[in-house]
Structures are given as structure tokens and as C-alpha cells.
Design a protein around this motif. Structure first.
Motif, PDB file in Angstrom:
ATOM      1  N   VAL A 175       0.823  -1.221   0.000  1.00  0.00           N
ATOM      2  CA  VAL A 175       0.000   0.000   0.000  1.00  0.00           C
ATOM      3  C   VAL A 175       0.851   1.262   0.000  1.00  0.00           C
ATOM      4  CG1 VAL A 175      -2.047   1.132   0.994  1.00  0.00           C
ATOM      5  CG2 VAL A 175      -1.738  -1.312   1.295  1.00  0.00           C
ATOM      6  N   HIS A 176       2.138   1.145   0.388  1.00  0.00           N
ATOM      7  CA  HIS A 176       3.041   2.291   0.270  1.00  0.00           C
ATOM      8  C   HIS A 176       3.138   2.690  -1.207  1.00  0.00           C
ATOM      9  CE1 HIS A 176       4.740   2.348   4.381  1.00  0.00           C
ATOM     10  NE2 HIS A 176       4.608   1.036   4.342  1.00  0.00           N
ATOM     11  N   GLY A 232       7.413   8.208   3.185  1.00  0.00           N
ATOM     12  CA  GLY A 232       7.226   8.919   4.438  1.00  0.00           C
ATOM     13  C   GLY A 232       6.128   8.355   5.312  1.00  0.00           C
ATOM     14  N   ALA A 233       5.513   7.258   4.925  1.00  0.00           N
ATOM     15  CA  ALA A 233       4.420   6.670   5.698  1.00  0.00           C
ATOM     16  C   ALA A 233       4.933   5.523   6.561  1.00  0.00           C
ATOM     17  CB  ALA A 233       3.331   6.165   4.762  1.00  0.00           C
ATOM     18  N   VAL A 234       4.256   5.335   7.703  1.00  0.00           N
ATOM     19  CA  VAL A 234       4.505   4.200   8.583  1.00  0.00           C
ATOM     20  C   VAL A 234       3.203   3.416   8.678  1.00  0.00           C
ATOM     21  CG1 VAL A 234       5.141   3.441  10.906  1.00  0.00           C
ATOM     22  CG2 VAL A 234       6.261   5.438   9.910  1.00  0.00           C
ATOM     23  N   ARG A 235       3.258   2.127   8.384  1.00  0.00           N
ATOM     24  CA  ARG A 235       2.070   1.287   8.439  1.00  0.00           C
ATOM     25  C   ARG A 235       2.306   0.128   9.397  1.00  0.00           C
ATOM     26  NH1 ARG A 235      -1.823   2.113   4.568  1.00  0.00           N
ATOM     27  NH2 ARG A 235      -1.305   3.684   3.000  1.00  0.00           N
ATOM     28  N   VAL A 236       1.231  -0.288  10.056  1.00  0.00           N
ATOM     29  CA  VAL A 236       1.285  -1.411  10.993  1.00  0.00           C
ATOM     30  C   VAL A 236       0.335  -2.491  10.488  1.00  0.00           C
ATOM     31  CG1 VAL A 236       1.034  -2.167  13.382  1.00  0.00           C
ATOM     32  CG2 VAL A 236       1.811   0.165  12.896  1.00  0.00           C
ATOM     33  N   TRP A 237       0.809  -3.753  10.486  1.00  0.00           N
ATOM     34  CA  TRP A 237       0.048  -4.881   9.968  1.00  0.00           C
ATOM     35  C   TRP A 237      -0.078  -5.956  11.045  1.00  0.00           C
ATOM     36  CZ3 TRP A 237      -1.219  -3.912   4.852  1.00  0.00           C
ATOM     37  CH2 TRP A 237      -0.425  -2.953   4.186  1.00  0.00           C
ATOM     38  N   PRO A 281       8.625  13.465   7.176  1.00  0.00           N
ATOM     39  CA  PRO A 281       9.096  13.939   5.868  1.00  0.00           C
ATOM     40  C   PRO A 281      10.188  13.032   5.310  1.00  0.00           C
ATOM     41  CG  PRO A 281      10.068  15.259   7.610  1.00  0.00           C
ATOM     42  CD  PRO A 281       9.168  14.277   8.282  1.00  0.00           C
ATOM     43  N   GLY A 282      10.123  12.719   4.028  1.00  0.00           N
ATOM     44  CA  GLY A 282      11.171  11.918   3.389  1.00  0.00           C
ATOM     45  C   GLY A 282      11.091  10.444   3.755  1.00  0.00           C
ATOM     46  N   VAL A 283      12.188   9.760   3.561  1.00  0.00           N
ATOM     47  CA  VAL A 283      12.249   8.306   3.765  1.00  0.00           C
ATOM     48  C   VAL A 283      12.232   7.962   5.246  1.00  0.00           C
ATOM     49  CG1 VAL A 283      13.658   6.231   3.379  1.00  0.00           C
ATOM     50  CG2 VAL A 283      13.563   8.016   1.636  1.00  0.00           C
ATOM     51  N   VAL A 284      11.332   7.038   5.627  1.00  0.00           N
ATOM     52  CA  VAL A 284      11.357   6.493   6.983  1.00  0.00           C
ATOM     53  C   VAL A 284      12.312   5.299   6.964  1.00  0.00           C
ATOM     54  CG1 VAL A 284      10.011   5.446   8.831  1.00  0.00           C
ATOM     55  CG2 VAL A 284       8.985   7.220   7.400  1.00  0.00           C
ATOM     56  N   HIS A 285      13.483   5.462   7.564  1.00  0.00           N
ATOM     57  CA  HIS A 285      14.516   4.433   7.452  1.00  0.00           C
ATOM     58  C   HIS A 285      14.689   3.624   8.725  1.00  0.00           C
ATOM     59  CE1 HIS A 285      16.623   8.106   8.853  1.00  0.00           C
ATOM     60  NE2 HIS A 285      17.180   7.244   9.682  1.00  0.00           N
ATOM     61  N   LEU A 286      13.873   3.906   9.747  1.00  0.00           N
ATOM     62  CA  LEU A 286      14.033   3.224  11.029  1.00  0.00           C
ATOM     63  C   LEU A 286      12.684   3.127  11.725  1.00  0.00           C
ATOM     64  CD1 LEU A 286      16.464   2.064  12.577  1.00  0.00           C
ATOM     65  CD2 LEU A 286      16.665   4.241  13.766  1.00  0.00           C
ATOM     66  N   VAL A 287      12.284   1.917  12.107  1.00  0.00           N
ATOM     67  CA  VAL A 287      11.089   1.715  12.944  1.00  0.00           C
ATOM     68  C   VAL A 287      11.444   0.709  14.031  1.00  0.00           C
ATOM     69  CG1 VAL A 287       9.314   2.283  11.240  1.00  0.00           C
ATOM     70  CG2 VAL A 287      10.198  -0.045  11.345  1.00  0.00           C
ATOM     71  N   ALA A 288      10.865   0.887  15.223  1.00  0.00           N
ATOM     72  CA  ALA A 288      11.121  -0.035  16.337  1.00  0.00           C
ATOM     73  C   ALA A 288       9.961   0.031  17.310  1.00  0.00           C
ATOM     74  CB  ALA A 288      12.428   0.318  17.046  1.00  0.00           C
ATOM     75  N   PHE A 289       9.506  -1.140  17.782  1.00  0.00           N
ATOM     76  CA  PHE A 289       8.445  -1.214  18.781  1.00  0.00           C
ATOM     77  C   PHE A 289       9.043  -1.119  20.179  1.00  0.00           C
ATOM     78  CE2 PHE A 289       6.003  -3.121  15.330  1.00  0.00           C
ATOM     79  CZ  PHE A 289       4.732  -2.602  15.547  1.00  0.00           C
TER      80      PHE A 289
END
Length: 804
Positions: free
Chosen positions: A107-108, A131-136, A151-159
């Protein structure tokens, strides 16, 4: 030329690939499972799964779209692997079986750059280049959240480590860290402290503290209850990853108190341990020799007590967490392989020189890897002394190094020599004893280096670093770069090959010129002495291999067959055959006696720079610009034995077939002939059946009792027979049986039936036309015969007996 010794120097006919060392990691994310037994890494369009114990690639997972993998993550329970590709598809894998269990659109609107599982292994967060963060929810298979605002590339996500908190953290191009509440579906806080890209987020065991690292040379400690920075630690290097160490004493790492300590990996190429409270560095890893290698990744597998780091040249290193003792090394990508050699008294190891200052030594049985540091620029050539434990390397740094492998297989640098004024591109070790070596350089000179006896004595180890070697003789040999040097089996002659299109012969150790071999139209890449005869082989960029007599420097033979430069040549089969490799990616096996190319081996996709044969002459080793190292096995005897067994089996079956035909056991005879896959033999059986007085019944009964696969083969043979007017009657008889007794639906279900019909129709029509014409001619002849009025023949006059 010397004739081969019976049983020892038999001509080789073929080599087969025994093992292939391929790149398995070309940059990107690397992850250890929680047990520390499996290693996951990206290699272009695939995610490779390595067995840590053996270093072997267990599985290679590739999505159906065959696009590059941009991100992946393994769930904390080690059960689920999710990959994302450039085609904007997410794939959920049962990775142990290698099968996709679910595939869905991300969906990105741009590729997924990062992803992470929550501690329960049920939620997956993806950060995209949009620039979007999605949770599945990967259990119930639906998207739960969509967060915008980065803004821009989201290059890091962590719970957050506590699943009850329902918090997700992300970082994008604006260098801030955003905290998202899954419960409220909103951004709780924007945490600002970094001035450059945030590279990692890691959490304390109690979940109250978070550590962030960045390329702005600082690490920041955050209080997650207030979302405020409590401490900024300057680490004086661009940090690619930071991990929080367990809060327990580790004296070997300088951790003496229970406070917060973290480990950093960055552009200095060293692991360092810091105390968060004081901001002091309490431990720094020792700098390995050679140029500094930036670390691009660092992660901790707590339950396995292992720390994984990745260097900029794609080497993967595993350390024991408490002491940072090196446990395992893996070479993920070798780029261009420039030279290869067998190592050890029994060729148990191989050494590889690639487009790098470091050397890689692999143990062939376990594929355990050692990475050797000593040169400061790209290593260009290798050679091994006779016993197999001492070997030499030379490089663009204008130096040569001597290395020794102990009985345990550990390799250390024991000596170093410098003196050339340009890159050293050729090296050769003495053949009789480990007494000297010769190097050739782009400065057009060769140097003879004596090996000190101290290095050869058993148990001697260099104290205080490698011994410095001094050149015994230096000789300017050519007008252009020297590409190859070779020492004769008796250690008294030296051959040099140069870009100036000539090879020269020199006496050792004084380096006096004995003669010049001229005849090639381009520069020479390799020179080699025959192990048995007074002959020199040269390989050139003009695509030929030439053999020269050492007595009068005349050209004895020329081997033509490569379409491009011949880069390496080696004598095999006790000097009666040659093995050559070229920039066309091919290996060719030549028999010297008749100038014949016996076999062409095609397994590389680019220039084959490295070629070496084992001491038992039963294996060969090649390395090429396609980053592959291939171990070849001589399969001549195996293939000859198989061929002999096949011939004997055919003789036995032919005799059995003759017996069956004699006994008129047509069904077994036909089945046996079909199993031999010989159309002519099957035709002989069909003709034998048709010669029988009860041909029609026996042919029908025999054909219909065949299995389906045998009928399919028989139909395929009929197509061949039908093209010949002599055999078409037999083909039509078989076709008649099949068409009369087999249902059309079953016939059409045969594989290749459509092609068979298309081949049968035109010839069948032609045969019927020929028969029609013959029938018409016969009918007309019969008509003429019955309607002709023959005149009455006059009676023969009687002859008197006396006239006789």
C-alpha cells in the motif's frame, strides 16, 4: 614430449563442479535469529539463510516478482519472516520450508525501506520511502494503522519492548524520532536531539530508557516516560549502530558497575564500549593491521550471547558478547577474485585474493573462513611453497607478504618485504625447497627474496611482528609491466612474461638473461614451466597458448580456441595436458600431443583470473571477476567407469532382446526396446511382430498392453519412422492400432501430442498420395494387360535330325 606413465599420467577428459563459493551478501540488513544458529542477509533479489555452524547457505528465498529485496525482518519467536521488494509487495514466509504463506500489497507508494516486528510477533511495522509508517497484523492478515507526518524516507522503525505500552518509534530524513501511540493512533512526541540521520534505536530491559545513535557522532539516552533526552554522549565517530549491553559486570569490556553501558560500531571500524552515566569510553577494540574498515551494522542476539558486526567490504564477524572474542568470520561478497591457491599439505584449505587488501582463507571441509589483514592495498597475486603451509602474496601497496598456516589451520603473517616502486602483480615461490621467492612488478623489475632459515624452523613464531625481508637481487627485465613470473622445477631458471609481448628466460640466482621467446601479438598474462619436460607455456592476450623449447627458444606448438585473452595456463596429467582460463569465462583442457581441445568448461560469467591445480592433480581451483570461486573435480575415471558399465548393460539387454524375439515374447521385447530409448531397436521388434503369420492380432494385443508412458514413447518413435518411406508401413500399422483402440480424449492427453500430429500429417498425406499413384498405375497396367490382343505366334518349323 614425455609419454604418460601408466596409471599415473592418464589423459583427463572432463572436470565437474564439486563446490562453488558464491557471494551470499551484497549489502543491506543482516539479522541473527534468537538462537544464534541462523543468519539472514540480503543478496539482491534474494534473502539467504546461512547455517552459522557450517557457513553453508541453507535456503535462498526469492519473491515471485524477482525484484530486489529492500527490507526484511524475522519475528522474535523465529517463526515468521517477512520480506519487501521493489515491486511494493510484502511476502510472509514459512522460512524453514522455503514457502510463501501470504503475499500482499504494501500500500506504500514507494518501496519499503525498513520493517520491524513487535515483541509478541503479531504486529509488523513498515516504514516507506513515501514517508508513511504502516502497521500490519500478520496473524489476522489486515492493516491496523497508517501514520503520516514523517518527511522523506522512513529508514528506522522499532516497537517498545513492553507490548502493553503499544508504542512505536520511527525516524525519517528530518533526523527526529517520532513516538506513535497505537492505542490513540496519534503521534505522542517528536524527539529532537540529533543533527544527522538516526541509525539505530535500542531499549533497556525495563523499557524506561532508549538509546539512539546517529551519523552526527553522538549517542543520546532518552527517558521514555518524559520523552526527553537525559544524556548526550559524544563518541567522535559516525555511528552506524549502537547496542545496549546487559546490565551486569563484564570486566573484560571495562564494565565494572551495573549502570547503563552501550557498544558502538561506526566508521572507525572498531567496537567501543561506553558508560552512559559518565560518557567515558571504557573499552576499545584493538586495531587490526591494514586499512581501516568501516562497520556498517551491529546487533546483539541475547539468548545466543553473540554479537554480529558487518564491515564495509561485506565481511560478517561474530563475537562472544562478554569478551568480544572473535567466534566466526564469513566473507559475504568477494567482488572481483584476482587469484586463488590451494593451501595445506593435503590441500585442505584455499586462499582467495579479491578486490580487497585482505585475504580470505577457507577450510574446504567446513567452509570456515579466516580474513587476513596485512596489505594496505588490493592483493594482486598469490603463490604457495611446496609443503603447502607457507605462502606469499603481493599487492598494489608495492610490497609482498609471507604467511604461514599452523597445524590447526590458523594463518599468521610472518614476513614482509618492500622495495618495488610500483604495484607488485606477480609472485612465485621456489619449487625444491622453501628458500626464496621472486616478485615481478609494474616497475619492470623482478626481485629475488631469500627466506630466512629462522622462519622455517619448527615452532618458530615471529615475536614483535613480521620479519622484514631484504631483496638478494634486482633486475630490470622488460620495457613494460611484468604480469607473470615462474620458477623452474629445479629452482635454477626463471621465466618472466610481460605486457611487451615477450617472455624471457633467466638464470637464478644471478638473474642473467639466457634468451627471449617472441611470437605473441599481444601482451603475456601467464608463463609456466612444464613439470616433466624442458618446455615453457605462455598465455597471451592474443587468445593463444604457446609452447616453447627451452633449448633453442623456438615455438613448438600453438593452441587456438579462446575468443579473448588467455589469462592463466597450467600443466596437468604430468605435463601431457594443459588447462587454460580466459577472459571469456571459459576453461579449456588441451592435449599437447595432438593440439586437441578435449573439453570446454563453462561455469564462470566473467574473466577467470585465478587457476591452480591440486598436488594430487585430481582437482582444480578457479576464481573469476563474477565473484565466484569454483572447485573442480577430475571426473574422467568416473565417467569412463560409467560408460563402461553402460556399454556392458547395453550388451546384456541386447542379448536379452534377441532371446525374447527368438522366443516370440513380443510384449517384453517391445517394453525392453522402449526402455533402451532406441527407435531403431523398437522398429526391429515391430517388424518382427509384423512378420508373424498372425501379425494384426499380435501387434494390436502387444501395443495395447503397454503402459501409457511406453505408448507415448512409441508414438514419438512413429513420428521418426513415418518420415521414411521404407518404414512408414510399420509406423502406420502402430498408428492404426492406437487410433482404433484408444479414445481420442486419452490420446490428446499425451504430452506433445499436438506436435506429433503436426509432424505425422504431412508425411502421412504424402505416403497416401504415393500409394494412390502406385494403385492407379497398377490398375491401368492390369487394364492394358486384359485388353491387349496378342497376335497368334507362327508355329516353329521342324528341323530334321540330320541337320543337327
Amino acid at each position: 614430449m614425455a609419454e604418460p606413465v601408466a596409471g599415473v599420467g592418464r589423459f583427463k577428459a572432463n572436470y565437474a563442479v564439486e563446490r562453488k563459493i558464491e557471494p551470499f551478501y551484497k549489502g543491506g540488513k543482516v539479522q541473527l535469529d534468537q538462537t544464534g544458529q541462523h543468519l539472514f542477509c540480503i543478496c539482491g533479489t534474494r534473502v539467504n539463510i546461512l547455517d552459522v555452524a557450517s557457513g553453508a547457505v541453507l535456503r535462498s528465498l526469492e519473491q515471485e516478482d524477482q525484484e530486489d529485496i529492500t527490507a526484511f525482518d524475522l519475528s522474535p519467536d523465529n517463526e515468521v519472516l517477512v520480506t519487501a521488494s521493489r515491486a511494493l509487495l510484502l511476502a510472509q514466509w514459512a522460512w524453514r520450508e522455503g514457502s510463501i504463506t501470504r503475499l500482499w500489497k504494501a500500500v506504500h507508494t514507494a518501496p519499503v525501506a525498513t520493517m520491524a516486528f513487535d515483541p509478541t510477533s503479531t504486529l509488523l511495522a513498515t516504514g516507506g520511502c513515501d514517508g508513511a509508517v504502516r502497521v500490519w497484523d500478520v496473524v489476522r492478515h489486515y492493516g491496523t494503522h497508517h501514520f503520516r507526518g514523517s518527511p522523506g524516507v522512513v529508514h528506522l522503525v522499532a516497537f517498545h519492548p513492553d507490548p502493553a505500552c503499544l508504542l512505536l518509534f520511527s525516524s525519517a530524513a528530518d533526523t527526529t524520532i517520532r513516538a506513535w501511540s497505537l492505542q490513540d493512533q496519534s503521534c505522542l512526541a517528536v524527539m529532537t536531539a540529533h543533527y544527522s540521520a538516526v541509525t539505530s534505536l535500542t531499549f533497556s530491559a525495563d523499557g524506561h530508557t532508549m538509546l539512539s545513535s546517529g551519523r552526527d557522532k553522538i549517542c543520546v539516552v532518552w527517558d521514555l516516560r518524559s520523552h526527553q533526552a537525559t544524556r548526550t554522549v559524544p563518541v567522535f565517530e559516525s555511528v552506524e549502530a549502537a547496542v545496549l549491553l546487559p546490565e551486569e559486570p563484564a570486566p573484560e569490556l571495562g564494565v565494572k558497575s551495573k549502570g547503563l553501558h552501550f557498544l558502538t560500531a561506526g566508521d572507525q571500524g572498531l567496537l567501543r564500549v561506553w558508560e552512559a552515566a559518565s560518557g567515558q569510553c571504557v573499552y576499545m577494540q584493538q586495531q587490526p593491521p591494514g586499512p581501516r574498515q568501516e562497520l556498517t551494522h551491529c546487533s546483539l542476539a541475547h539468548s545466543a550471547n553473540l554479537l554480529l558486526t558487518v564491515t564495509a567490504d561485506h565481511n560478517l564477524l561474530l563475537y562472544e558478547t562478554r569478551s568480544l572474542q572473535l567466534q566466526k568470520q564469513f566473507a559475504g561478497y568477494s567482488e572481483e577474485v584476482l587469484d586463488v591457491r590451494f593451501l595445506g599439505p593435503e590441500d585442505s584449505h584455499i586462499v582467495v585474493a579479491s578486490n580487497s587488501p585482505s585475504l580470505k582463507v577457507f577450510e574446504l571441509q567446513t567452509m570456515a573462513c579466516q580474513i587476513l589483514h596485512g596489505h594496505t592495498d588490493i592483493v594482486l597475486a598469490l603463490d604457495v611453497f611446496r609443503k603447502g603451509r607457507l605462502f606469499a602474496s603481493c599487492a598494489k601497496d608495492q610490497s609482498m607478504c609471507l604467511w604461514r598456516m599452523n597445524k590447526a589451520g590458523k594463518v599468521t603473517r610472518v614476513a614482509q618485504g618492500s622495495g618495488h616502486t610500483h604495484s607488485v602483480g606477480a609472485v612465485c615461490c621456489s619449487r625444491l625447497k622453501e628458500t626464496f621467492l621472486v616478485t615481478g612488478s609494474q616497475d619492470c623489475t623482478v626481485k629475488v627474496w631469500p627466506v630466512p632459515e629462522a622462519l622455517l624452523s619448527k615452532g618458530a613464531a615471529p615475536d614483535g611482528g613480521p620479519v622484514l625481508l631484504q631483496a638478494q637481487a634486482t633486475q630490470r627485465c622488460h620495457d613494460k609491466d611484468i604480469n607473470s613470473v615462474a620458477i623452474a622445477p629445479n629452482d635454477k631458471l626463471l621465466a618472466t612474461g610481460s605486457q611487451d609481448r615477450t617472455a624471457k628466460l633467466w638464470s637464478l640466482p644471478q638473474c642473467q638473461l639466457l634468451g627471449i621467446f617472441s611470437g605473441h601479438r599481444r601482451g603475456l598474462w601467464c608463463v609456466q614451466f612444464s613439470p616433466m619436460d624442458q618446455v615453457l607455456a605462455t598465455a597471451s592476450a592474443d587468445g593463444t597458448v604457446k609452447l616453447w623449447a627451452l633449448q633453442d627458444f623456438s615455438c613448438l606448438k600453438t593452441f587456438e580456441g579462446h575468443d579473448a585473452s588467455v589469462l592463466k595456463v597450467a600443466f596437468v596429467s604430468r605435463g601431457t595436458q594443459l588447462l587454460s582460463s580466459g577472459s571469456d569465462g571459459l576453461l579449456k583442457l588441451w592435449t599437447i600431443k595432438n593440439n586437441e581441445c578435449v573439453k570446454t568448461l563453462d561455469a564462470h560469467e566473467d574473466k577467470v583470473w585465478g587457476l591452480h591445480c591440486s598436488r594430487l592433480d585430481d582437482r582444480a581451483l578457479t576464481g573469476a571477476s563474477d565473484s565466484c570461486v569454483i572447485l573442480w573435480k577430475d571426473v574422467t575415471e568416473v565417467e569412463q567407469a560409467e560408460e563402461q558399465a553402460r556399454r556392458e548393460e547395453e550388451v546384456v539387454k541386447q542379448q536379452e532382446l534377441d532371446n525374447l524375439l527368438h522366443e516370440k515374447r513380443y510384449l517384453r521385447a517391445l517394453g525392453l526396446a522402449i526402455s533402451l530409448d532406441r527407435p531403431h531397436t523398437v522398429l526391429t521388434v515391430i517388424q518382427a511382430i509384423r512378420r508373424d503369420p498372425e501379425a494384426c492380432e499380435k501387434l494390436g494385443a502387444t501395443v495395447l498392453r503397454l503402459r501409457r508412458d511406453q505408448k507415448e514413447a512409441l508414438l514419438r518413435f512413429c513420428v521418426t519412422w513415418n518420415t521414411n518411406s521404407r518404414h512408414c508401413h510399420d509406423a502406420q500399422a502402430v498408428l492404426g492400432v492406437l487410433l482404433r483402440h484408444e479414445p481420442p480424449e486419452e490420446l490428446l492427453a499425451y504430452p506433445g501430442m499436438q506436435a506429433s500430429l503436426e509432424a505425422l500429417l504431412p508425411y502421412t498425406e504424402r505416403h497416401f498420395q504415393r500409394l494412390s499413384r502406385t494403385l492407379q498405375a497398377a490398375t491401368f497396367l492390369d487394364f492394358l494387360w486384359h485388353n491387349m490382343k496378342l497376335p497368334t505366334l507362327p508355329a516353329a518349323p521342324s528341323v530334321a535330325p540330320s541337320a543337327l
